[in-house]
Design a protein around this motif. Sequence first.
Motif, PDB file in Angstrom:
ATOM      1  N   ILE A   1       0.929  -1.248   0.037  1.00  0.00           N
ATOM      2  CA  ILE A   1       0.229   0.021   0.087  1.00  0.00           C
ATOM      3  C   ILE A   1       0.839   1.262   0.025  1.00  0.00           C
ATOM      4  CG2 ILE A   1      -1.724   1.538   1.389  1.00  0.00           C
ATOM      5  CD1 ILE A   1      -2.820  -1.111   0.242  1.00  0.00           C
ATOM      6  N   ASP A   2       0.570   1.876  -0.923  1.00  0.00           N
ATOM      7  CA  ASP A   2       1.245   3.496  -0.827  1.00  0.00           C
ATOM      8  C   ASP A   2       0.191   4.441  -0.150  1.00  0.00           C
ATOM      9  OD1 ASP A   2       3.569   2.929  -2.152  1.00  0.00           O
ATOM     10  OD2 ASP A   2       3.295   3.875  -3.967  1.00  0.00           O
ATOM     11  N   VAL A   3       0.842   5.570   0.425  1.00  0.00           N
ATOM     12  CA  VAL A   3       0.179   6.495   0.828  1.00  0.00           C
ATOM     13  C   VAL A   3       0.244   7.895  -0.089  1.00  0.00           C
ATOM     14  CG1 VAL A   3      -0.272   8.295   2.997  1.00  0.00           C
ATOM     15  CG2 VAL A   3       0.434   5.539   3.337  1.00  0.00           C
TER      16      VAL A   3
ATOM     17  N   LYS B   1      -5.920  12.149   2.681  1.00  0.00           N
ATOM     18  CA  LYS B   1      -4.700  11.027   2.367  1.00  0.00           C
ATOM     19  C   LYS B   1      -5.534  10.225   1.443  1.00  0.00           C
ATOM     20  CE  LYS B   1      -1.085  11.838   4.773  1.00  0.00           C
ATOM     21  NZ  LYS B   1      -1.401  13.367   5.303  1.00  0.00           N
TER      22      LYS B   1
ATOM     23  N   THR C   1      -5.257   5.818  -0.390  1.00  0.00           N
ATOM     24  CA  THR C   1      -4.238   4.601  -0.479  1.00  0.00           C
ATOM     25  C   THR C   1      -4.406   4.186  -1.909  1.00  0.00           C
ATOM     26  OG1 THR C   1      -6.187   3.611   0.594  1.00  0.00           O
ATOM     27  CG2 THR C   1      -4.519   4.435   2.018  1.00  0.00           C
TER      28      THR C   1
ATOM     29  N   ASN D   1       0.605   1.449  -8.901  1.00  0.00           N
ATOM     30  CA  ASN D   1       1.260   2.715  -8.938  1.00  0.00           C
ATOM     31  C   ASN D   1       2.589   2.751  -9.460  1.00  0.00           C
ATOM     32  OD1 ASN D   1       1.634   5.304  -8.466  1.00  0.00           O
ATOM     33  ND2 ASN D   1       1.903   4.980  -6.206  1.00  0.00           N
TER      34      ASN D   1
ATOM     35  N   VAL E   1      -8.358   4.607  -6.349  1.00  0.00           N
ATOM     36  CA  VAL E   1      -7.749   5.152  -5.280  1.00  0.00           C
ATOM     37  C   VAL E   1      -8.728   5.612  -4.285  1.00  0.00           C
ATOM     38  CG1 VAL E   1      -6.448   7.241  -4.696  1.00  0.00           C
ATOM     39  CG2 VAL E   1      -5.969   6.219  -6.823  1.00  0.00           C
TER      40      VAL E   1
ATOM     41  N   LYS F   1       2.524  11.877  -4.571  1.00  0.00           N
ATOM     42  CA  LYS F   1       3.115  10.599  -3.710  1.00  0.00           C
ATOM     43  C   LYS F   1       3.859  11.085  -2.774  1.00  0.00           C
ATOM     44  CE  LYS F   1       5.163   6.241  -4.948  1.00  0.00           C
ATOM     45  NZ  LYS F   1       5.602   5.273  -6.213  1.00  0.00           N
TER      46      LYS F   1
ATOM     47  N   SER G   1       6.363   5.250  -0.621  1.00  0.00           N
ATOM     48  CA  SER G   1       6.336   4.101  -1.257  1.00  0.00           C
ATOM     49  C   SER G   1       6.950   2.962  -0.552  1.00  0.00           C
ATOM     50  CB  SER G   1       6.680   4.064  -2.581  1.00  0.00           C
ATOM     51  OG  SER G   1       8.166   4.580  -2.758  1.00  0.00           O
ATOM     52  N   SER G   2       6.610   1.695  -0.945  1.00  0.00           N
ATOM     53  CA  SER G   2       7.127   0.495  -0.071  1.00  0.00           C
ATOM     54  C   SER G   2       8.007  -0.106  -0.921  1.00  0.00           C
ATOM     55  CB  SER G   2       6.041  -0.430   0.400  1.00  0.00           C
ATOM     56  OG  SER G   2       5.008   0.168   1.263  1.00  0.00           O
TER      57      SER G   2
END
Length: 266
Positions: A72-74, A107, A109, A115, A124, A262, A265-266
């Motif tokens: 998951i990106d924030v 925010k 996710t 992404n 989103v 953005k 990111s993971s």
Amino acid sequence: MPKTMMNYRTQILNPRILHHICAKTTNLSPHFPTNPNPKLQKTTLFTTHNAVNQQQKAVSTISVNETEISNIDVINVKLKTLGGCKLGISRYPDFEYDAQGGSGTGKATVPVSNNSNDRLSGEVFVDFDVNTLYIPAVSTATTKFLRLPLPPFLNIHIVPEILSGKINTESGQVDLRLKAKFYFSVGSIYRAAPLVVDTVLTSEEAAGEIRGGRGARLNEQGLCALVGVARVDPIGDFFMDSFLSLPSECLACLQATISFVKINSS
């Protein structure tokens, strides 16, 4: 190695022969009785098997959750309201409403897989911080009725409580739930209890029994038109309930821009 020896070893390794030898050995040993209580032994083995399965399921669940979290990106999301909006209630003609200057942040996710290359795709999920949301009041400076500005002493203050939902960045479809309170006042001499509006602002078509409209999907520049129809219940104020013919419906047509940035990111 002699063929006799090889044949002998092959026979010994045969599963049926091994089972036969083990069974005989167990029967001859005084220290290891052969299944004195078959039912108890069966239950114990079954319970152990279940315990192992439960541990495996627990480990599998933890792994899935950790994977979901890591994928998951924030995203920062920003909303700006524009001019050319409309507001309507009951059977009265629509108000021309200029919401220029309204804004809010929140925010969003999105799965990392959607992404790639810093370009959003797919759905989103967004949640705006109501503490940052500002929607201009309906007043003589922002609103016209029948092409005439509202009287200076009339004011409707808008207080958002919820603004969240989903945006499809590929199709441009937007669906955001808006819950807000509308405080009507006439100078300092009259203030009514708030009108509660709970609706979905959509880029698609919104239709009620007496009100309706169609929005416009989010384009590449972040522009969209959002429409929502909501039922407004009586507030227990004789003047407002009579003047607005409550219960009734209200309509909101909002021009806005929505943008994403953005941040992690993971």
